[in-house]
Scaffold this motif. Structure first.
Motif, PDB file in Angstrom:
ATOM      1  N   ASP A  71       0.919  -1.115   0.034  1.00  0.00           N
ATOM      2  CA  ASP A  71       0.003  -0.025  -0.146  1.00  0.00           C
ATOM      3  C   ASP A  71       0.814   1.201  -0.055  1.00  0.00           C
ATOM      4  N   THR A  72       2.140   1.103   0.404  1.00  0.00           N
ATOM      5  CA  THR A  72       2.885   2.377   0.508  1.00  0.00           C
ATOM      6  C   THR A  72       4.121   2.175  -0.457  1.00  0.00           C
ATOM      7  N   ASN A  73       4.108   2.736  -1.737  1.00  0.00           N
ATOM      8  CA  ASN A  73       5.077   2.792  -2.732  1.00  0.00           C
ATOM      9  C   ASN A  73       5.931   1.398  -2.791  1.00  0.00           C
ATOM     10  N   PRO A  74       5.190   0.467  -3.470  1.00  0.00           N
ATOM     11  CA  PRO A  74       5.808  -0.651  -3.772  1.00  0.00           C
ATOM     12  C   PRO A  74       7.062  -0.367  -4.741  1.00  0.00           C
ATOM     13  N   MET A  75       7.906  -1.478  -5.076  1.00  0.00           N
ATOM     14  CA  MET A  75       9.317  -1.024  -5.805  1.00  0.00           C
ATOM     15  C   MET A  75       9.035  -0.908  -7.100  1.00  0.00           C
ATOM     16  N   LEU A  76       7.972  -1.823  -7.607  1.00  0.00           N
ATOM     17  CA  LEU A  76       7.659  -1.605  -9.003  1.00  0.00           C
ATOM     18  C   LEU A  76       7.054  -0.349  -9.278  1.00  0.00           C
ATOM     19  N   SER A  77       6.117   0.229  -8.673  1.00  0.00           N
ATOM     20  CA  SER A  77       5.511   1.681  -9.062  1.00  0.00           C
ATOM     21  C   SER A  77       6.709   2.590  -8.821  1.00  0.00           C
ATOM     22  N   GLN A  78       7.629   2.552  -7.621  1.00  0.00           N
ATOM     23  CA  GLN A  78       8.603   3.556  -7.589  1.00  0.00           C
ATOM     24  C   GLN A  78       9.560   3.596  -8.960  1.00  0.00           C
ATOM     25  N   LEU A  79       9.874   2.395  -9.259  1.00  0.00           N
ATOM     26  CA  LEU A  79      10.671   2.282 -10.347  1.00  0.00           C
ATOM     27  C   LEU A  79      10.277   2.745 -11.831  1.00  0.00           C
ATOM     28  N   ASN A  80       8.853   2.470 -11.656  1.00  0.00           N
ATOM     29  CA  ASN A  80       8.115   3.212 -13.140  1.00  0.00           C
ATOM     30  C   ASN A  80       8.119   4.658 -12.843  1.00  0.00           C
ATOM     31  N   ALA A  81       7.884   5.150 -12.029  1.00  0.00           N
ATOM     32  CA  ALA A  81       7.772   6.656 -11.681  1.00  0.00           C
ATOM     33  C   ALA A  81       9.288   7.360 -11.921  1.00  0.00           C
ATOM     34  N   LEU A  82      10.185   6.685 -11.475  1.00  0.00           N
ATOM     35  CA  LEU A  82      11.509   7.017 -11.480  1.00  0.00           C
ATOM     36  C   LEU A  82      12.015   7.036 -13.036  1.00  0.00           C
ATOM     37  N   THR A  83      11.603   6.072 -13.595  1.00  0.00           N
ATOM     38  CA  THR A  83      11.857   5.671 -15.184  1.00  0.00           C
ATOM     39  C   THR A  83      11.155   7.076 -15.844  1.00  0.00           C
ATOM     40  N   LEU A  84       9.998   7.107 -15.576  1.00  0.00           N
ATOM     41  CA  LEU A  84       9.167   8.110 -16.492  1.00  0.00           C
ATOM     42  C   LEU A  84       9.835   9.462 -16.177  1.00  0.00           C
ATOM     43  N   LYS A  85      10.288   9.854 -14.865  1.00  0.00           N
ATOM     44  CA  LYS A  85      10.709  11.174 -14.721  1.00  0.00           C
ATOM     45  C   LYS A  85      12.150  11.201 -15.329  1.00  0.00           C
ATOM     46  N   LEU A  86      12.893  10.365 -15.177  1.00  0.00           N
ATOM     47  CA  LEU A  86      14.286  10.788 -15.963  1.00  0.00           C
ATOM     48  C   LEU A  86      13.925  10.536 -17.407  1.00  0.00           C
ATOM     49  N   GLY A  87      13.209   9.886 -17.934  1.00  0.00           N
ATOM     50  CA  GLY A  87      12.633   9.844 -19.325  1.00  0.00           C
ATOM     51  C   GLY A  87      12.493  11.442 -19.765  1.00  0.00           C
ATOM     52  N   LYS A  88      11.841  12.197 -19.026  1.00  0.00           N
ATOM     53  CA  LYS A  88      11.387  13.450 -19.579  1.00  0.00           C
ATOM     54  C   LYS A  88      12.722  14.383 -19.331  1.00  0.00           C
ATOM     55  N   LEU A  89      13.517  14.094 -18.310  1.00  0.00           N
ATOM     56  CA  LEU A  89      14.644  14.942 -18.125  1.00  0.00           C
ATOM     57  C   LEU A  89      15.776  14.662 -19.222  1.00  0.00           C
ATOM     58  N   ALA A  90      15.693  13.325 -19.622  1.00  0.00           N
ATOM     59  CA  ALA A  90      16.459  13.018 -20.720  1.00  0.00           C
ATOM     60  C   ALA A  90      16.291  13.801 -21.953  1.00  0.00           C
ATOM     61  N   ASP A  91      15.013  14.254 -22.168  1.00  0.00           N
ATOM     62  CA  ASP A  91      14.747  14.878 -23.486  1.00  0.00           C
ATOM     63  C   ASP A  91      15.513  16.273 -23.198  1.00  0.00           C
ATOM     64  N   ILE A  92      15.588  16.637 -22.006  1.00  0.00           N
ATOM     65  CA  ILE A  92      16.377  17.976 -21.891  1.00  0.00           C
ATOM     66  C   ILE A  92      17.883  17.957 -22.046  1.00  0.00           C
ATOM     67  N   ASP A  93      18.093  16.867 -21.372  1.00  0.00           N
ATOM     68  CA  ASP A  93      19.893  16.742 -21.291  1.00  0.00           C
ATOM     69  C   ASP A  93      19.955  15.238 -21.691  1.00  0.00           C
ATOM     70  N   ALA A  94      20.560  14.783 -23.068  1.00  0.00           N
ATOM     71  CA  ALA A  94      20.675  13.438 -23.315  1.00  0.00           C
ATOM     72  C   ALA A  94      21.850  12.574 -22.601  1.00  0.00           C
ATOM     73  N   ALA A  95      22.382  13.356 -21.648  1.00  0.00           N
ATOM     74  CA  ALA A  95      23.450  12.825 -20.907  1.00  0.00           C
ATOM     75  C   ALA A  95      22.843  11.684 -20.119  1.00  0.00           C
ATOM     76  N   LEU A  96      21.516  11.963 -19.673  1.00  0.00           N
ATOM     77  CA  LEU A  96      20.575  10.997 -18.744  1.00  0.00           C
ATOM     78  C   LEU A  96      20.357   9.685 -19.299  1.00  0.00           C
ATOM     79  N   LYS A  97      20.241   9.961 -20.746  1.00  0.00           N
ATOM     80  CA  LYS A  97      19.514   8.684 -21.612  1.00  0.00           C
ATOM     81  C   LYS A  97      20.261   7.241 -21.139  1.00  0.00           C
ATOM     82  N   PRO A  98      21.513   7.110 -20.795  1.00  0.00           N
ATOM     83  CA  PRO A  98      22.316   5.957 -20.684  1.00  0.00           C
ATOM     84  C   PRO A  98      21.454   5.485 -19.280  1.00  0.00           C
ATOM     85  N   VAL A  99      21.127   6.385 -18.375  1.00  0.00           N
ATOM     86  CA  VAL A  99      20.729   5.875 -16.802  1.00  0.00           C
ATOM     87  C   VAL A  99      19.387   5.396 -17.336  1.00  0.00           C
ATOM     88  N   VAL A 100      18.494   6.108 -18.032  1.00  0.00           N
ATOM     89  CA  VAL A 100      17.008   5.549 -18.378  1.00  0.00           C
ATOM     90  C   VAL A 100      17.127   4.028 -19.228  1.00  0.00           C
TER      91      VAL A 100
END
Length: 549
Positions: free
Chosen positions: A237-266
């Protein structure tokens, strides 16, 4: 045919090289000169036994080489054993050092003494000066008859059939003597096999059921652990690992559109997200299959206990019970087959029939051969001044044996009007020597061996008989190469080739020497044999007459 013989440092021989011709060759010389040493040396090259005593005193080794021409059978043997050479023929060599170590060679290739013997038997047949003594033994008489008639191969299946029949007879006798013990052993095996049949353990079952028991015994812990992992990954009920990883991946994906240096992390996080999702699927599937099953757990524990207690009873590991069942079943079958007395008796009778059939066939062949040998030796006896004498090969019925159902016995009547008696009871040594010589010559003429050697087999005879012996050997030499060590001038005078053996002493060392004699020196040697040390004109004249005749 023997072409050359090379002897070095053998007994009292320093170094001798001899060349031989076809036909009849004799070796003569004074007593003790070393005539038979030649035969001993050749026998050694042909695979005979030897030790350090044959090495000439003071020498490091004795070395004997014999060279032969060959025929088809020998060439086939050489090819089969990889001893062939491009020049044809065969060279046999034997070396013995003063420590008794031996080496053997065929055409320069290392060989065994057994191979030399096998090859030597195809090339040379040696009749020793004591051959008549061995002929007094019935076993030797049987072997000679079979050899002369070419029956040795027919005798082999008789021996094999006898061996098989007697082996089964002994098995039947042992069973009859130990029937009680066999019955007890059979009952024990039947009980053991029955126990294992009821348990019916399959190969690999112990491992499988042990794993199942472990799984059932820990089912609650397994369900609890799997559910806990599933909750933490996706159902909390409180932030399961898969939900956290999905949200983190989505957020870093948007930031990678700004700075391509984050694409390897995504790109690195995306496989982790997929693997977590796969883990969720696997855990849901596992939880759908795993359940608490007390009844099955009880059944598995009962099966484990049955297998374990049976294994302890049979003193084997639980996983080895299937193999134990196979082994004991085979033993029971073998014992059942062996303990079936009626079946054993039937098999024994069948093997006896096979033996008797082979033995009777051999007996018929021996009968024909015995008649032919009897007639031939009887005829030879007439030539050897035993007029009216008879020779007969008796085939006396005997208990079944490896050699057949008859024992061979040579019977002789030395003169007209006398009864046939066993050869062993012939009183006269001269008569025995003549009969033995006749048998040897006739037996040799029936074999295919190209070179025949007679080592003083003419001892105990003389006069006109000796001249007949010489003619017999000369006649034999028309088809074979015949070598003869003799002390009789009547025999030596018949030879196509004549060697004289003498003994010389120099500087305290005695050596044997062999010389090929020409026409003039042959007269001197024959005269010496006729008259002893003092050679007169009369003995020379007599020698010339012998050679001329």
């Amino acid at each position: 045919m023997l072409r050359t013989l090379s002897i070095r440092d053998f007994v009292i021989v320093d170094s001798i090289e001899l060349e031989f011709a076809p036909g009849f060759t004799v070796f003569t010389g004074e007593t003790g000169a070393g005539k038979s040493i030649l035969i001993d040396a050749l026998a050694l090259a042909l695979g005979g036994r030897g030790d350090a005593s044959v090495v000439r005193e003071g020498a490091a080794k004795a070395d004997i080489t014999a060279e032969f021409t060959t025929d088809g059978n020998v060439d086939v043997w050489l090819a089969e054993h990889e001893f062939s050479n491009d020049d044809g023929g065969v060279m046999m060599r034997r070396v013995i050092d003063n420590a008794g170590r031996t080496k053997a060679f065929v055409n320069g290739i290392a060989a065994t003494a057994a191979q030399l013997r096998e090859l030597g038997e195809m090339l040379v047949d040696i009749h020793g000066q004591h051959a008549h003594q061995s002929l007094l033994k019935t076993d030797a008489q049987r072997v000679l008859l079979d050899s002369q008639a070419g029956l040795l191969d027919e005798a082999k299946p008789v021996a094999a059939a006898f061996k098989a029949w007697r082996a089964l007879a002994r098995q039947r006798e042992e069973f009859e003597a130990n029937a009680r013990n066999v019955l007890l052993e059979r009952e024990r095996l039947e009980w053991q096999v029955g126990e294992l049949e009821k348990l019916a353990v399959k190969p690999g079952e112990w491992t499988d059921i042990s794993n199942e028991h472990s799984r059932l015994a820990h089912a609650a812990s397994l369900i609890e652990g799997a559910q806990e992992a599933l909750t933490a990954i996706s159902e909390s009920d409180t932030n399961p690992m898969l939900s956290q990883l999905n949200a983190l991946t989505l957020k870093l994906g948007k930031l990678a559109d700004i700075d391509a240096a984050l694409k390897p992390v995504v790109e690195a996080l995306e496989p982790a997200r997929i693997q977590l999702q796969e883990a969720v699927y696997s855990l849901n599937d596992y939880l759908g299959r795993v359940e608490l099953d007390p009844e099955r757990l009880n059944a598995v524990e009962a099966r484990l206990d049955a297998i374990h207690s049976t294994a302890r009873k049979f003193r084997v590991a639980p996983e080895d019970l299937p193999q134990e069942y196979t082994t004991l079943s085979a033993q029971l079958k073998q014992l059942a087959d062996a303990s079936d007395l009626d079946a054993l008796r039937a098999q024994e009778e069948q093997l006896k029939t096979v033996y008797l059939s082979a033995a009777q066939h051999l007996s018929k062949a021996r009968g024909k051969a015995a008649k032919a040998l009897s007639e031939a030796v009887t005829a030879a006896m007439q030539e050897l001044s035993m007029s009216g004498g008879r020779f007969d090969v008796a085939l006396n019925p005997c208990e079944p044996a490896a050699y057949g159902i008859e024992q061979v016995e040579f019977m002789v009547a030395a003169h007209a009007g006398t009864s046939l008696r066993p050869l062993a009871k012939v009183a006269s040594g001269g008569e025995l020597a003549r009969i033995s010589l006749a048998i040897s010559v006739i037996a040799s003429s029936a074999t295919a061996t190209p070179t025949l050697i007679f080592d003083e087999v003419d001892s105990g005879i003389g006069g006109a008989v000796a001249e007949v012996v010489g003619r017999l050997l000369k006649r034999l030499g028309q088809d074979r190469q015949v070598l003869c060590v003799t002390h009789l001038p009547q025999v030596a005078s018949q030879a196509n080739q004549h060697f004289q053996v003498s003994k010389r002493s120099s500087e305290g060392k005695t050596t044997s020497q062999i010389d090929a004699l020409d026409a003039k020196s042959r007269i001197e040697e024959i005269a010496r044999m006729l008259g002893g040390l003092e050679i007169t004109a009369t003995t020379r004249k007599h020698a010339r007459e012998l050679l001329a005749s």
